[in-house]
Scaffold this motif. Structure first.
Motif, PDB file in Angstrom:
ATOM      1  N   HIS A  32       0.833  -1.204   0.000  1.00 36.37           N
ATOM      2  CA  HIS A  32       0.000   0.000   0.000  1.00 36.37           C
ATOM      3  C   HIS A  32       0.872   1.260   0.000  1.00 36.37           C
ATOM      4  O   HIS A  32       0.590   2.231  -0.710  1.00 36.37           O
ATOM      5  N   HIS A  48       2.657   1.766  -3.324  1.00 34.61           N
ATOM      6  CA  HIS A  48       1.706   2.262  -4.326  1.00 34.61           C
ATOM      7  C   HIS A  48       1.524   3.769  -4.204  1.00 34.61           C
ATOM      8  O   HIS A  48       1.496   4.488  -5.213  1.00 34.61           O
ATOM      9  N   ARG A  76      -9.274  -0.180  -0.126  1.00 34.56           N
ATOM     10  CA  ARG A  76      -8.334  -0.108  -1.245  1.00 34.56           C
ATOM     11  C   ARG A  76      -8.698  -1.110  -2.344  1.00 34.56           C
ATOM     12  O   ARG A  76      -8.488  -0.847  -3.528  1.00 34.56           O
ATOM     13  N   ARG A  77      -9.264  -2.244  -1.970  1.00 39.59           N
ATOM     14  CA  ARG A  77      -9.656  -3.235  -2.984  1.00 39.59           C
ATOM     15  C   ARG A  77     -10.805  -2.712  -3.851  1.00 39.59           C
ATOM     16  O   ARG A  77     -10.899  -3.050  -5.039  1.00 39.59           O
ATOM     17  N   ASP A  79     -10.994   0.341  -4.825  1.00 37.06           N
ATOM     18  CA  ASP A  79     -10.271   1.149  -5.813  1.00 37.06           C
ATOM     19  C   ASP A  79      -9.754   0.265  -6.944  1.00 37.06           C
ATOM     20  O   ASP A  79      -9.864   0.610  -8.128  1.00 37.06           O
ATOM     21  N   GLU A  80      -9.172  -0.870  -6.574  1.00 37.43           N
ATOM     22  CA  GLU A  80      -8.624  -1.776  -7.582  1.00 37.43           C
ATOM     23  C   GLU A  80      -9.717  -2.307  -8.511  1.00 37.43           C
ATOM     24  O   GLU A  80      -9.471  -2.587  -9.685  1.00 37.43           O
ATOM     25  N   ASN A 121     -12.320  -0.596  -9.433  1.00 35.51           N
ATOM     26  CA  ASN A 121     -12.833   0.530 -10.211  1.00 35.51           C
ATOM     27  C   ASN A 121     -14.361   0.665 -10.123  1.00 35.51           C
ATOM     28  O   ASN A 121     -15.035   0.905 -11.137  1.00 35.51           O
TER      29      ASN A 121
END
Length: 346
Positions: free
Chosen positions: A162, A165, A307-308, A310-311, A313
């Protein structure tokens, strides 16, 4: 800027010397900033005595400079260099919960850099319960000002990946000590006056604090936006993924009805569920965040789940709500911040 990555085991012996930690500490001594694991989230550390180093923390994160930082220490002598005095009640809390996810706000001394405290006469201090963090602080022989090691406003980092990134090219290095434990930032308590007050809920609950020092107040700013927050790390929008988050206070069927309506409108929808309710939702992306019967598991996974999304979308995220008891208070505080207070009630 080149960003170094140092890999270390998460069970290092703080009595021993490790080349990776020594190298990272040398960067800190040169007033550069280095990310490192704690038992809560990854922190972005810099010399708490150096305005230059602290300024680099703010710059790397894109964090407003009027937002004070928490100073991480490895020993009581470090604390004594930062404060005017350690009141009896604060000392009792240190004995009970340090090392651990408790930050204590005290009257500041002369040495701490003014941009650590954002010009306040108090300083927030904690001793992390993570051998890598303690070894790094000891190797640098410096108290480290260290907010979460993420871009300001984004979900806090619970893995080195994280951090990498978010901050590659913006910091001198990252000490990769594996995933963190608690998953939510520390509880912050103000011990700078006669009344002990929780400024931010976290891994140590109100009930646990009161077992040690008796009655503890709660900062009105936690529930009333008309009050100015006093804690480091709560003044601005926090913990938010790219897609807007909305909390849904109602049944699973009510939340699913919202999902269906938004999908009909062409919206890619994500749902933050629990292990118990995951199968009840038919959204584009459904991610369980621990178990409703074990809110510590929810706390551990919360930032990683955000955060997942975000991945994946997604366009919008809808989240279940949790009881505000024990660590659930901290979970709901972070979710409310992520959602900017947006709640739909059944």
């Amino acid at each position: 800027m080149h960003t170094n990555v140092w890999y270390v085991d998460d069970d290092v012996d703080i009595e021993k010397s490790y080349p990776q930690i020594v190298e990272a500490a040398e960067w800190l001594k040169k007033n550069e900033v280095v990310a490192f694991p704690t038992e809560t989230v990854y922190g972005l550390g810099g010399n708490a005595f150096s305005k230059q180093a602290v300024a680099k923390i703010f710059e790397a994160k894109g964090r407003p400079a009027d937002n004070p930082l928490i100073v991480h220490v490895a020993s009581r002598p470090h604390v004594e260099k930062l404060v005017k005095e350690i009141p009896h009640e604060a000392s009792k809390l240190m004995d009970a919960f340090w090392p651990g996810p408790l930050t204590i706000v005290l009257r500041g001394g002369e040495g701490v850099a003014t941009n650590v405290t954002a010009g306040l006469d108090t300083v927030a201090i904690r001793m992390p319960d993570h051998p890598v963090a303690l070894a790094l602080i000891e190797a640098a022989d410096l108290p480290l000002a260290a907010p979460s090691a993420n871009l300001s406003g984004k979900p806090s980092p619970t893995t080195a990946q994280h951090v990498i990134h978010d901050l590659t090219g913006r910091v001198a290095g990252v000490v990769d000590g594996g995933a963190t434990g608690v998953g939510l930032e520390s509880t912050v308590v103000d011990c700078s006056s006669d009344t002990i007050t929780i400024l931010r809920p976290g891994g140590i609950t109100k009930e646990q604090l009161e077992e040690v020092v008796g009655h503890v107040e709660i900062d009105p700013a936690l529930t009333d936006d008309s009050h100015q927050p006093k804690s480091p790390g709560v003044k601005y929008k926090h913990y938010a993924p790219s897609a807007p988050v909305t909390l849904v206070d109602g049944t699973s069927s009510f939340l699913q009805s919202i999902v269906e309506k938004r999908k009909e409108e062409g919206i890619k929808v994500g749902v933050l569920a629990t292990e118990e309710t995951e199968a009840l939702y038919k959204a584009d992306v459904v991610i369980p965040c621990g178990s409703r019967s074990d809110l510590i598991s929810v706390a551990n996974r919360l930032y990683d789940v955000l955060r997942r999304f975000d991945e994946a979308n997604v366009d919008e995220i809808y989240s279940e709500v949790f009881t505000e008891q024990g660590v659930g208070t901290a979970v709901m505080n972070r979710l409310s911040k992520a959602a900017s207070g947006n709640v739909i009630k059944e």
